[in-house]
Design a protein around this motif. Structure first.
Motif, PDB file in Angstrom:
ATOM      1  N   ALA A  33     -12.700  44.989 -50.848  1.00  0.00           N
ATOM      2  CA  ALA A  33     -12.288  44.249 -52.058  1.00  0.00           C
ATOM      3  C   ALA A  33     -11.326  45.102 -52.759  1.00  0.00           C
ATOM      4  O   ALA A  33     -10.483  44.592 -53.511  1.00  0.00           O
ATOM      5  N   LEU A  34     -11.507  46.444 -52.945  1.00  0.00           N
ATOM      6  CA  LEU A  34     -10.506  47.172 -53.554  1.00  0.00           C
ATOM      7  C   LEU A  34      -9.151  47.099 -52.847  1.00  0.00           C
ATOM      8  O   LEU A  34      -8.201  47.130 -53.518  1.00  0.00           O
ATOM      9  N   LEU A  35      -9.245  47.189 -51.677  1.00  0.00           N
ATOM     10  CA  LEU A  35      -8.064  47.048 -50.999  1.00  0.00           C
ATOM     11  C   LEU A  35      -7.335  45.670 -51.194  1.00  0.00           C
ATOM     12  O   LEU A  35      -6.197  45.562 -51.299  1.00  0.00           O
ATOM     13  N   VAL A  54      -3.753  45.040 -52.760  1.00  0.00           N
ATOM     14  CA  VAL A  54      -2.563  44.228 -52.098  1.00  0.00           C
ATOM     15  C   VAL A  54      -2.272  43.126 -53.105  1.00  0.00           C
ATOM     16  O   VAL A  54      -0.933  43.187 -53.403  1.00  0.00           O
ATOM     17  N   MET A  55      -3.397  42.715 -53.818  1.00  0.00           N
ATOM     18  CA  MET A  55      -2.815  41.525 -54.992  1.00  0.00           C
ATOM     19  C   MET A  55      -2.000  42.313 -56.243  1.00  0.00           C
ATOM     20  O   MET A  55      -1.062  41.442 -56.639  1.00  0.00           O
ATOM     21  N   TYR A  56      -2.218  43.318 -56.498  1.00  0.00           N
ATOM     22  CA  TYR A  56      -1.647  44.139 -57.756  1.00  0.00           C
ATOM     23  C   TYR A  56      -0.207  44.428 -57.264  1.00  0.00           C
ATOM     24  O   TYR A  56       0.811  43.970 -57.996  1.00  0.00           O
ATOM     25  N   LEU A  57      -0.235  45.141 -56.158  1.00  0.00           N
ATOM     26  CA  LEU A  57       1.253  45.238 -55.446  1.00  0.00           C
ATOM     27  C   LEU A  57       2.154  44.066 -55.514  1.00  0.00           C
ATOM     28  O   LEU A  57       3.310  44.112 -55.846  1.00  0.00           O
ATOM     29  N   TRP A  58       1.586  43.272 -54.743  1.00  0.00           N
ATOM     30  CA  TRP A  58       2.379  41.934 -54.521  1.00  0.00           C
ATOM     31  C   TRP A  58       2.773  41.002 -55.774  1.00  0.00           C
ATOM     32  O   TRP A  58       3.908  40.763 -55.895  1.00  0.00           O
ATOM     33  N   ALA A 114      -3.549  38.968 -48.318  1.00  0.00           N
ATOM     34  CA  ALA A 114      -4.658  40.029 -48.536  1.00  0.00           C
ATOM     35  C   ALA A 114      -5.733  39.376 -47.959  1.00  0.00           C
ATOM     36  O   ALA A 114      -6.612  40.234 -47.499  1.00  0.00           O
ATOM     37  N   THR A 115      -6.044  38.078 -48.031  1.00  0.00           N
ATOM     38  CA  THR A 115      -7.299  37.519 -47.296  1.00  0.00           C
ATOM     39  C   THR A 115      -7.158  37.643 -45.827  1.00  0.00           C
ATOM     40  O   THR A 115      -8.212  37.875 -45.180  1.00  0.00           O
ATOM     41  N   ALA A 116      -6.076  37.464 -45.203  1.00  0.00           N
ATOM     42  CA  ALA A 116      -5.913  37.703 -43.793  1.00  0.00           C
ATOM     43  C   ALA A 116      -6.160  39.076 -43.510  1.00  0.00           C
ATOM     44  O   ALA A 116      -6.933  39.275 -42.581  1.00  0.00           O
ATOM     45  N   MET A 117      -5.747  40.096 -44.303  1.00  0.00           N
ATOM     46  CA  MET A 117      -5.829  41.445 -43.879  1.00  0.00           C
ATOM     47  C   MET A 117      -7.405  41.855 -44.264  1.00  0.00           C
ATOM     48  O   MET A 117      -7.717  42.446 -43.454  1.00  0.00           O
ATOM     49  N   GLN A 118      -8.043  41.013 -45.227  1.00  0.00           N
ATOM     50  CA  GLN A 118      -9.274  41.440 -45.306  1.00  0.00           C
ATOM     51  C   GLN A 118     -10.369  40.882 -44.077  1.00  0.00           C
ATOM     52  O   GLN A 118     -11.252  41.469 -43.754  1.00  0.00           O
ATOM     53  N   MET A 119     -10.044  39.867 -43.706  1.00  0.00           N
ATOM     54  CA  MET A 119     -10.773  39.254 -42.361  1.00  0.00           C
ATOM     55  C   MET A 119     -10.634  40.023 -41.323  1.00  0.00           C
ATOM     56  O   MET A 119     -11.492  40.419 -40.519  1.00  0.00           O
ATOM     57  N   ALA A 120      -9.301  40.441 -40.983  1.00  0.00           N
ATOM     58  CA  ALA A 120      -9.012  41.473 -39.694  1.00  0.00           C
ATOM     59  C   ALA A 120      -9.763  42.590 -40.082  1.00  0.00           C
ATOM     60  O   ALA A 120     -10.551  43.190 -39.019  1.00  0.00           O
ATOM     61  N   VAL A 121      -9.628  43.310 -40.999  1.00  0.00           N
ATOM     62  CA  VAL A 121     -10.223  44.647 -41.031  1.00  0.00           C
ATOM     63  C   VAL A 121     -11.725  44.640 -41.334  1.00  0.00           C
ATOM     64  O   VAL A 121     -12.463  45.270 -40.682  1.00  0.00           O
ATOM     65  N   SER A 122     -12.330  43.379 -41.820  1.00  0.00           N
ATOM     66  CA  SER A 122     -13.673  43.157 -41.982  1.00  0.00           C
ATOM     67  C   SER A 122     -14.357  43.160 -40.638  1.00  0.00           C
ATOM     68  O   SER A 122     -15.337  43.498 -40.177  1.00  0.00           O
TER      69      SER A 122
END
Length: 134
Positions: free
Chosen positions: A91-93, A97-101, A116-124
């Protein structure tokens, strides 16, 4: 069947179950959010969403343990703690990503959310497979 094909089939099945589990958890989260706002009349959307997130995360955890990774042997407390730690970190990551983007680079927040959600899904998926439900 060669070992590589068995691994590919197993990962493919887990990935499909992961997507299904995510859709179910998201539907529960959204359903509880609507219930909180429309039936319970919780006045703050953020509070209604935080409560709904507890339900969505619980469904996600149980679905991951019993449906996606089928890891019933591990300690429920250990798996639950790691799951929450990983989801908090992700969630912090996601927020970073949202902050930077959007905030720093001024790019479209909708595209940033999808990325960010795609990254979240892969990392999760990887973290749950190899750390939580191994």
């Amino acid at each position: 069947m060669p070992p590589a094909a068995m691994v590919s089939n197993a990962l493919g099945g887990q990935a499909l179950r992961y997507v299904i589990n995510g859709l179910v958890a998201t539907a529960v989260h959204y359903g509880v959010l609507r219930f909180n706002i429309e039936v319970l009349h919780i006045p703050l959307a953020a509070a209604a969403n935080a409560l709904a997130a507890v339900f969505g995360i619980t469904v996600s955890f149980l679905g991951s343990r019993y449906f996606v990774f089928r890891s019933r042997e591990g300690s429920l407390a250990r798996q639950g703690s790691l799951f929450l730690l990983i989801y908090g970190s992700i969630a912090l990551l996601h927020a970073l990503v949202m902050y930077l983007w959007a905030d720093r680079w001024g790019l479209d927040y909708r595209i940033g959310f999808v990325l960010a959600t795609a990254m979240q899904m892969a990392v999760s998926f990887v973290a749950n497979k190899f750390l939580v439900f191994k």
